[in-house]
Design a protein around this motif. Structure first.
Motif, short mmCIF file in Angstrom:
data_model
loop_
_atom_site.label_atom_id
_atom_site.label_comp_id
_atom_site.label_asym_id
_atom_site.label_seq_id
_atom_site.Cartn_x
_atom_site.Cartn_y
_atom_site.Cartn_z
N LYS A 86 -0.48 38.27 -22.37
CA LYS A 86 -0.09 37.28 -21.37
C LYS A 86 0.14 37.96 -20.02
N GLU A 87 0.89 39.05 -20.03
CA GLU A 87 1.23 39.73 -18.78
C GLU A 87 0.01 40.42 -18.17
N GLU A 91 -1.80 39.64 -14.58
CA GLU A 91 -2.04 40.72 -13.62
C GLU A 91 -3.49 40.70 -13.15
N LEU A 92 -4.41 40.48 -14.07
CA LEU A 92 -5.83 40.46 -13.72
C LEU A 92 -6.20 39.21 -12.93
N THR A 134 -10.67 45.12 -23.37
CA THR A 134 -10.98 45.21 -21.95
C THR A 134 -9.76 44.91 -21.08
N PHE A 135 -8.90 43.99 -21.53
CA PHE A 135 -7.68 43.70 -20.76
C PHE A 135 -6.78 44.94 -20.67
N GLY A 140 -5.01 49.59 -17.24
CA GLY A 140 -4.54 50.95 -17.43
C GLY A 140 -3.57 51.11 -18.58
N ARG A 141 -3.71 50.27 -19.63
CA ARG A 141 -2.79 50.31 -20.77
C ARG A 141 -3.52 50.55 -22.09
N LEU A 142 -4.57 51.35 -22.02
CA LEU A 142 -5.35 51.64 -23.22
C LEU A 142 -4.51 52.37 -24.27
#
Length: 221
Positions: A86-87, A91-92, A134-135, A140-142
Motif C-alpha cells: 500500500k505504502e 509512493e509510486l 517491481t514495486f 529501493g526496497r528489494l
C-alpha cells in the motif's frame, strides 16, 4: 559440496511448492541420499535448512515430513505484504520513473498473453511475482522482498492452490491493470481498498478449506 547442497535445496523447494511433494509427505534421509548420490550428513544439513524456512518439519526419532500449510503464517505474510505494498504504491503514484512504468505495462501485456494459452498457470504465477517485486525494486526496497521470500513457503503454496482456478487469474490481471491505472492517475485515496482486496481477498475464503483441508496444518487442542 556447498554448491551441490544449494542445488538440492532449490530443487526440493520447487518440488514442495509445485506440490509434487504434498504436505505430509515423508522425506527419508536414505531415499534422498540415494537419489542425489551424497552421504546422509549433508542431507541432514539440507533438511535443517528447509525446516528453518518452513518447508519441512523435523520430528526427533521419527524423521522429516513436508510441512502442512500453516494458515497463521499465511495471514502474517499477507498482512506484511499488504501493509508494505500500500505504502510503496502510494509512493509510486506520486512519482514513478518512466522506465518503471514501461516495466509494469510490459508485465501486464505478458500476463494478458499468458491467459490466452491453455497451460497458463505456471507462467502467470511467475509474472505475478515479477509484477509485485517491481514495486519493491522501484522504491529501493528489494531487501524487504528478499526477506519475505525466505519465509514464504506456506503463503506460496496457499496462493498457488487459489490460483488453480482460471477465473482467478483473470481477476488478478484486472486488479493489476487497475493498480497501474491508479499509479498513473495518482489516485492515492483508492489504493488502500484496492490493495487490501487484491492481497487479502482470499484469506477468509471457504474455497481453500473446502477443497484442500488435507493440506492444512491442524491446530493442537
Amino acid at each position: 559440496m556447498a554448491a551441490i547442497k544449494r542445488e538440492i535445496i532449490q530443487l526440493l523447494k520447487e518440488e514442495i511448492l509445485s506440490l509434487q511433494l504434498k504436505p505430509g509427505t515423508i522425506i527419508s534421509e536414505t531415499t534422498l541420499s540415494e537419489r542425489f548420490k551424497i552421504s546422509r550428513t549433508p542431507i541432514r544439513d539440507i533438511l535443517k535448512q528447509l525446516s528453518a524456512e518452513g518447508y519441512v518439519d523435523i520430528y526427533p526419532q521419527k524423521g522429516s515430513v513436508v510441512s502442512y500449510i500453516d494458515l497463521e503464517s499465511v495471514e502474517q505474510i499477507i498482512y506484511l505484504r499488504s501493509t508494505l505494498e500500500k505504502e510503496m504504491i502510494k509512493e509510486l503514484s506520486a512519482y514513478i520513473p518512466l522506465k518503471g512504468l514501461h516495466q509494469l505495462h510490459d508485465l501486464l501485456t505478458s500476463q494478458e498473453d499468458c491467459l490466452k494459452k491453455e497451460d497458463a498457470f505456471g507462467n502467470f504465477m511467475a509474472l505475478d511475482d515479477a509484477f509485485h517485486k517491481t514495486f519493491f525494486t522501484l522504491t529501493g526496497r528489494l531487501f524487504l522482498w528478499d526477506i519475505i521470500q525466505q519465509f514464504n513457503a506456506h503463503y506460496l503454496r496457499y496462493r498457488k492452490l487459489h490460483m488453480l482456478k482460471k477465473e482467478k487469474l483473470s481477476e488478478i490481471l484486472k486488479e493489476h491493470q487497475l493498480i497501474v491505472s491508479h499509479i498513473v492517475e495518482g489516485k492515492t485515496e483508492e489504493i488502500d481498498a484496492l490493495i487490501h482486496h487484491h492481497i487479502r481477498a482470499d484469506v477468509n475464503s471457504l474455497y481453500f478449506q473446502e477443497h484442500f483441508a488435507d493440506y492444512i496444518k491442524k491446530e493442537k487442542n
